[in-house]
Design a protein around this motif. Structure first.
Motif, PDB file in Angstrom:
ATOM      1  N   GLY A  14       0.722  -1.335  -0.063  1.00  0.00           N
ATOM      2  CA  GLY A  14       0.044  -0.181  -0.104  1.00  0.00           C
ATOM      3  C   GLY A  14       0.727   1.257   0.015  1.00  0.00           C
ATOM      4  O   GLY A  14       1.887   1.266   0.546  1.00  0.00           O
ATOM      5  N   SER A  15       0.511   2.361  -0.539  1.00  0.00           N
ATOM      6  CA  SER A  15       0.945   3.673  -0.493  1.00  0.00           C
ATOM      7  C   SER A  15      -0.467   4.840  -0.127  1.00  0.00           C
ATOM      8  O   SER A  15      -1.358   4.520  -0.526  1.00  0.00           O
ATOM      9  CB  SER A  15       1.473   4.059  -1.551  1.00  0.00           C
ATOM     10  N   ILE A  16       0.166   5.538   0.710  1.00  0.00           N
ATOM     11  CA  ILE A  16      -0.779   6.560   1.224  1.00  0.00           C
ATOM     12  C   ILE A  16      -0.104   7.937   1.204  1.00  0.00           C
ATOM     13  O   ILE A  16       1.074   8.108   1.573  1.00  0.00           O
ATOM     14  CB  ILE A  16      -1.449   6.223   2.593  1.00  0.00           C
ATOM     15  N   THR A  17      -0.894   8.904   0.974  1.00  0.00           N
ATOM     16  CA  THR A  17      -0.203  10.228   0.835  1.00  0.00           C
ATOM     17  C   THR A  17      -0.983  11.260   2.045  1.00  0.00           C
ATOM     18  O   THR A  17      -2.426  11.226   1.772  1.00  0.00           O
ATOM     19  CB  THR A  17      -0.164  11.043  -0.410  1.00  0.00           C
ATOM     20  N   VAL A  18      -0.470  11.818   2.821  1.00  0.00           N
ATOM     21  CA  VAL A  18      -1.118  12.671   3.902  1.00  0.00           C
ATOM     22  C   VAL A  18      -0.654  14.138   3.883  1.00  0.00           C
ATOM     23  O   VAL A  18       0.590  14.033   4.146  1.00  0.00           O
ATOM     24  CB  VAL A  18      -1.271  11.966   5.168  1.00  0.00           C
ATOM     25  N   GLN A  79      -5.926  13.099   4.298  1.00  0.00           N
ATOM     26  CA  GLN A  79      -5.399  12.230   3.123  1.00  0.00           C
ATOM     27  C   GLN A  79      -5.690  12.580   1.893  1.00  0.00           C
ATOM     28  O   GLN A  79      -6.629  13.134   1.446  1.00  0.00           O
ATOM     29  CB  GLN A  79      -6.493  10.765   3.225  1.00  0.00           C
ATOM     30  N   GLN A  80      -4.369  12.264   1.079  1.00  0.00           N
ATOM     31  CA  GLN A  80      -4.486  12.978  -0.188  1.00  0.00           C
ATOM     32  C   GLN A  80      -4.602  12.100  -1.200  1.00  0.00           C
ATOM     33  O   GLN A  80      -5.356  11.789  -2.363  1.00  0.00           O
ATOM     34  CB  GLN A  80      -3.384  13.841  -0.805  1.00  0.00           C
ATOM     35  N   GLN A  81      -4.107  10.702  -1.081  1.00  0.00           N
ATOM     36  CA  GLN A  81      -4.055   9.540  -2.067  1.00  0.00           C
ATOM     37  C   GLN A  81      -3.946   8.351  -1.121  1.00  0.00           C
ATOM     38  O   GLN A  81      -3.448   8.431  -0.088  1.00  0.00           O
ATOM     39  CB  GLN A  81      -2.993   9.668  -2.965  1.00  0.00           C
ATOM     40  N   ARG A  82      -4.718   7.142  -1.645  1.00  0.00           N
ATOM     41  CA  ARG A  82      -4.328   5.836  -0.958  1.00  0.00           C
ATOM     42  C   ARG A  82      -4.548   5.008  -2.227  1.00  0.00           C
ATOM     43  O   ARG A  82      -5.411   4.942  -3.060  1.00  0.00           O
ATOM     44  CB  ARG A  82      -5.556   5.826  -0.200  1.00  0.00           C
ATOM     45  N   ASP A  83      -3.645   3.845  -2.137  1.00  0.00           N
ATOM     46  CA  ASP A  83      -3.383   2.953  -3.145  1.00  0.00           C
ATOM     47  C   ASP A  83      -3.224   1.631  -2.620  1.00  0.00           C
ATOM     48  O   ASP A  83      -1.988   1.472  -2.009  1.00  0.00           O
ATOM     49  CB  ASP A  83      -2.317   3.395  -4.095  1.00  0.00           C
ATOM     50  N   ILE A  84      -4.031   0.532  -2.626  1.00  0.00           N
ATOM     51  CA  ILE A  84      -3.636  -0.701  -2.091  1.00  0.00           C
ATOM     52  C   ILE A  84      -3.936  -1.849  -3.036  1.00  0.00           C
ATOM     53  O   ILE A  84      -4.580  -1.815  -3.910  1.00  0.00           O
ATOM     54  CB  ILE A  84      -4.908  -0.794  -0.732  1.00  0.00           C
ATOM     55  N   THR A  85      -2.688  -2.645  -2.945  1.00  0.00           N
ATOM     56  CA  THR A  85      -2.800  -3.735  -4.048  1.00  0.00           C
ATOM     57  C   THR A  85      -2.781  -4.964  -3.176  1.00  0.00           C
ATOM     58  O   THR A  85      -1.820  -5.043  -2.149  1.00  0.00           O
ATOM     59  CB  THR A  85      -1.809  -3.632  -4.960  1.00  0.00           C
ATOM     60  N   THR A  86      -2.953  -5.915  -3.628  1.00  0.00           N
ATOM     61  CA  THR A  86      -2.817  -7.226  -2.948  1.00  0.00           C
ATOM     62  C   THR A  86      -2.453  -8.426  -4.263  1.00  0.00           C
ATOM     63  O   THR A  86      -2.934  -8.199  -5.540  1.00  0.00           O
ATOM     64  CB  THR A  86      -4.139  -7.927  -2.630  1.00  0.00           C
ATOM     65  N   GLU A  87      -1.532  -9.380  -3.811  1.00  0.00           N
ATOM     66  CA  GLU A  87      -1.023 -10.181  -4.951  1.00  0.00           C
ATOM     67  C   GLU A  87      -1.268 -11.708  -4.169  1.00  0.00           C
ATOM     68  O   GLU A  87      -0.698 -11.998  -3.005  1.00  0.00           O
ATOM     69  CB  GLU A  87       0.206  -9.973  -5.114  1.00  0.00           C
ATOM     70  N   ASP A  88      -1.933 -12.411  -4.744  1.00  0.00           N
ATOM     71  CA  ASP A  88      -2.231 -14.068  -4.635  1.00  0.00           C
ATOM     72  C   ASP A  88      -1.052 -14.875  -4.975  1.00  0.00           C
ATOM     73  O   ASP A  88      -0.891 -15.011  -6.196  1.00  0.00           O
ATOM     74  CB  ASP A  88      -3.427 -14.470  -4.911  1.00  0.00           C
ATOM     75  N   VAL A  89      -0.013 -15.264  -3.817  1.00  0.00           N
ATOM     76  CA  VAL A  89       1.106 -15.911  -4.389  1.00  0.00           C
ATOM     77  C   VAL A  89       1.031 -17.386  -3.957  1.00  0.00           C
ATOM     78  O   VAL A  89       1.805 -18.126  -3.647  1.00  0.00           O
ATOM     79  CB  VAL A  89       2.327 -15.471  -3.898  1.00  0.00           C
TER      80      VAL A  89
END
Length: 244
Positions: A14-18, A79-89
């Motif tokens: 995840g990434s978040i901008t505050v 909060q300005q931005q939020r980006d969450i990713t998931t990867e099934d391995v």
């Protein structure tokens, strides 16, 4: 310890901008949030001057607490931005487990054969084969440890901005004269760089080839002129006397 959700191996990123009032204080709070959840700081980059301040902190937190930590970070300011990713391995993890098990069996077999070696040549050959099998096993185990780390500890990149700092997004579609001018200038510079690169590549060859070509042409012309001089001049036939 690997975290699995419904027996699935998941990597959370995840990434978040505050935007915050005090970047230094907010960075300290973000660090406390990570360590309080059982994680740690994986990277910390800060920049500031009289009118600008920014901090980018990489946090590694236990996967089960990933969502809660992101929410806590969002509350540090606006909060300005939020980006969450998931990867099934899961499939990759199962495949690695099977390959490691198989490779360990090959290593054990190699060690047994080495212990039964009867000649020096067999000993040398088996030692080489065993070393290769052990190296392959070590490589697989290293990949497994890396995957275990990524599934057990999630990565969160938090960017903290001072009130006057600008948010730069990759998805913004900029239009207008200045944007076109900038793109055109960038294209022109790129074309010039490419042209100079080609010239620089060809120049050493031209320095060598051009004199050779010019010398060859000069010699050919000189040889041709010499041949013309050496040829006898054509004789004009005597006039035939008139008949009586």
């Amino acid at each position: 310890m690997k975290y699995r959700l419904d027996d699935r191996a998941i990597i959370y990123t995840g990434s978040i901008t505050v935007r915050v009032k005090d970047v230094g204080a907010a960075a300290a709070q973000a660090t406390s949030i990570a360590t309080g959840s059982g994680g740690f700081v994986g990277g910390d980059k800060r920049s500031s001057n009289d009118s600008y301040a920014e901090a980018t902190i990489v946090l590694r937190v236990p996967a089960p607490k990933f969502g809660a930590v992101v929410d806590q970070l969002a509350k540090l300011g606006d909060q300005q931005q939020r980006d969450i990713t998931t990867e099934d391995v899961t499939e990759e993890a199962l495949d690695l487990d099977a390959r490691i098990s198989s490779q360990r069996a090959r290593v054990d077999s190699g060690r047994r054969l080495l212990a039964q070696a009867k000649s020096l040549s067999d000993l040398v050959m088996l030692e080489g084969e065993l070393a290769k099998r052990e190296a392959d096993l070590a490589s697989l185990e290293a990949k497994k440890r890396r995957m275990d780390d990524l599934t057990a500890l999630s990565t969160i990149t938090v960017t903290l901005l001072a009130p006057q700092a600008e948010v730069v997004t990759e998805d913004d579609d900029e239009i207008g004269f200045m944007t076109g001018l900038k793109a055109g200038w960038t294209g022109l510079v790129g074309a010039l760089v490419l042209l100079l690169t080609i010239v620089g590549l060809l120049l050493p060859w031209l320095i060598v080839i051009v004199p050779v070509v010019l010398g060859t042409v000069w010699l050919a012309r000189r040889h041709h002129r010499q041949r013309l001089r050496a040829m006898p001049a054509p004789q004009t036939p005597a006039p035939t006397p008139p008949s009586p």
